[in-house]
Scaffold this motif. Structure first.
Motif, PDB file in Angstrom:
ATOM      1  N   ASP A 125       0.829  -1.207   0.000  1.00 10.95           N
ATOM      2  CA  ASP A 125       0.000   0.000   0.000  1.00 10.95           C
ATOM      3  C   ASP A 125       0.862   1.255   0.000  1.00 10.95           C
ATOM      4  O   ASP A 125       0.607   2.197  -0.745  1.00 10.95           O
ATOM      5  CB  ASP A 125      -0.910   0.029   1.243  1.00 10.95           C
ATOM      6  N   ALA A 126       1.895   1.226   0.847  1.00 13.10           N
ATOM      7  CA  ALA A 126       2.734   2.418   0.991  1.00 13.10           C
ATOM      8  C   ALA A 126       3.480   2.723  -0.304  1.00 13.10           C
ATOM      9  O   ALA A 126       3.763   3.873  -0.607  1.00 13.10           O
ATOM     10  CB  ALA A 126       3.718   2.240   2.143  1.00 13.10           C
ATOM     11  N   LEU A 172      11.064   0.087   2.823  1.00 10.24           N
ATOM     12  CA  LEU A 172      10.188   1.012   2.109  1.00 10.24           C
ATOM     13  C   LEU A 172      11.003   1.907   1.171  1.00 10.24           C
ATOM     14  O   LEU A 172      10.654   2.114   0.017  1.00 10.24           O
ATOM     15  CB  LEU A 172       9.436   1.841   3.145  1.00 10.24           C
ATOM     16  N   ARG A 224      10.970   1.912  -3.056  1.00  5.27           N
ATOM     17  CA  ARG A 224      10.736   3.136  -3.835  1.00  5.27           C
ATOM     18  C   ARG A 224      11.914   3.427  -4.760  1.00  5.27           C
ATOM     19  O   ARG A 224      11.749   3.787  -5.907  1.00  5.27           O
ATOM     20  CB  ARG A 224      10.537   4.353  -2.912  1.00  5.27           C
ATOM     21  N   ARG A 254       8.742   9.937   8.320  1.00  4.21           N
ATOM     22  CA  ARG A 254       7.587   9.665   7.473  1.00  4.21           C
ATOM     23  C   ARG A 254       6.348  10.305   8.084  1.00  4.21           C
ATOM     24  O   ARG A 254       6.009  10.040   9.244  1.00  4.21           O
ATOM     25  CB  ARG A 254       7.378   8.154   7.351  1.00  4.21           C
ATOM     26  N   ASP A 296       2.329  10.038   1.072  1.00  4.87           N
ATOM     27  CA  ASP A 296       3.030  10.341   2.313  1.00  4.87           C
ATOM     28  C   ASP A 296       4.120  11.374   2.056  1.00  4.87           C
ATOM     29  O   ASP A 296       4.582  11.532   0.935  1.00  4.87           O
ATOM     30  CB  ASP A 296       3.669   9.073   2.891  1.00  4.87           C
TER      31      ASP A 296
END
Lengths: 108, 321
Positions: free
Chosen positions: A27-28, A62, A66, B193, B209
């Motif tokens: 999701d992130a 994460l 990315r 974050r 984000d």
């Protein structure tokens, strides 16, 4: 919007506090689970836990996902190449840090 | 609006083949990719190259651009001639999608030429129908902090330029100011974050984000690695030779430190827990640097002469001379 200028926001330090399940990581990063699994197969991510449903990723994952996405899309490199690039970039970062530590402060 | 010379940006001749353009793009994209390059203007250059490639890789757009003529110089004031694109049809083909993939990445110059025609084809365009939802993209920004901020925590105002598409499909940037707590103990290169504080989504899409990368301003006397702090500490020859208790600056204030007799130049001492706070806290590493008292007065010269006579000292003994 004006309200946001006055509230003070609290974030989390990604590298320390974040702990993500496979679902949350997908999701992130707006990717599907297959992509994450490919990165795990390539050794780019090392989740804790045996079964996929119990995988846990650190916050660093994460950033790696990315970064891998961007490198793949922008430079047209395959996953093995992306994995190599990420490793080399990590090494460059470490070397830069060491260089910075050895340099004399106040002199750039 | 300034004219942009896309051939100059790519470093190719106006008669370059499509293959040459592709090769030039790949090379420049690798060089300036913000994930790879540490150059301060890397992101800007990467976007510029991406925009140039967006035009030159597409034979239709390239032909239309070429039609503007070769007499334009980069940076000249430019206004798109009316109906300049008559006879061309931009069928799109999508964006190369630069870093951060925000839709507002292209310059006004690009927008004035190619903005209207094909933007409508993209999902972010004004033609998007109801029921179309896209999650917002993440936003990345750097925050410069001082060592003191990491020691004590701090609050920072961060202004972000957010691209927005208005009702007519024009892209404008809006300034958005956020106040963010910088947590105590944060390390160089770490990311904060902020969930949901990125770019807005379309329709009911979730916002992205916001990631803030922490970078330390160089400090005048300390160097920082992780939570450890490094300091070069000058000591007098007699302090190193005879041992001493001396004052040492630490980020949290001065402390007393003992130096053993016969300490060598370059010796490293660790002050446990005196680095940046955290779990575990960092340490302060002190490297002794023996400073030479200047021999500028008769008295000082006399003392050096006495040492020469009294001490049988050859600093080059290990070099065999």
């Amino acid at each position: 919007m004006a309200k946001q200028a006055t509230d003070t926001l609290n974030g989390i330090i990604l590298e320390e506090e974040a702990r993500l399940t496979l679902r949350e990581l997908c999701d992130a990063c707006v990717v599907n689970a297959d992509f994450i699994c490919e990165l795990v197969d390539e050794g780019m991510l090392e989740p804790a836990g045996q079964e996929k449903s119990h995988w846990y990723f650190t916050g660093i994952s994460l950033r790696r996902v990315r970064r891998a996405q961007r490198l793949q899309r922008d430079l047209g490199i395959n996953l093995a190449g992306v994995a190599l690039a990420l490793d080399l970039l990590d090494e460059v970062d470490q070397l830069r840090e060491q260089l910075n530590r050895l340099s004399v402060p106040g002199q750039e | 609006m300034k004219f942009k010379d896309y051939y100059e940006v790519m470093g190719v001749n106006r008669d370059a083949t499509q293959d040459e353009i592709k090769r030039a793009y790949r090379k420049l994209a690798r060089k300036y990719h913000p994930d790879v390059s540490k150059q301060a203007d890397a992101e800007e250059r990467f976007k510029e190259v991406g925009e140039a490639y967006e035009v030159l890789k597409d034979p239709e757009k390239r032909a239309a651009y070429d039609q503007l003529g070769a007499n334009w110089k980069a940076g000249q004031d430019f206004q798109a001639p009316p109906d300049w694109d008559a006879g061309f049809e931009f069928t799109g083909g999508g964006y190369t999608g630069g870093f951060g993939d925000d839709a507002g990445a292209h310059s006004d110059f690009f927008e004035s030429l190619f903005g209207q025609g094909f933007r409508g084809a993209g999902p972010a365009g004004p033609g998007s129908r109801g029921g179309f939802h896209v999650g917002g993209t993440d936003h990345h920004a750097k925050v410069l902090i001082d060592l003191d901020d990491a020691m004590n925590g701090a609050t920072r105002s961060i202004s972000l330029r957010v691209p927005e598409v208005d009702a007519r499909g024009h892209v404008t940037t809006r300034e958005r100011v956020l106040k963010v707590n910088i947590p105590k103990g944060v390390k160089q290169g770490q990311h904060i974050r902020l969930a949901g504080q990125g770019n807005r989504g379309i329709g009911e899409g979730k916002p992205g984000d916001l990631y803030l990368e922490i970078e330390f301003n160089p400090h005048s006397i300390y160097r920082v690695e992780g939570r450890d702090v490094y300091l070069d500490l000058p000591v007098a020859p007699w302090e190193a030779a005879l041992g001493a208790s001396i004052k040492v600056p630490t980020p949290a204030g001065p402390v007393d430190m003992k130096i053993k007799p016969q300490s060598a130049n370059g010796s490293k001492l660790r002050l446990s827990g005196r680095g940046i706070p955290g779990k575990p806290p960092g340490d302060l590493y002190v490297t002794l640097q023996i400073a030479l008292p200047p021999a500028t007065t008769d008295k000082a010269k006399e003392i050096y002469r006495d040492m020469r006579q009294a001490l049988d000292f050859n600093p080059r003994a290990r070099l065999g001379v």
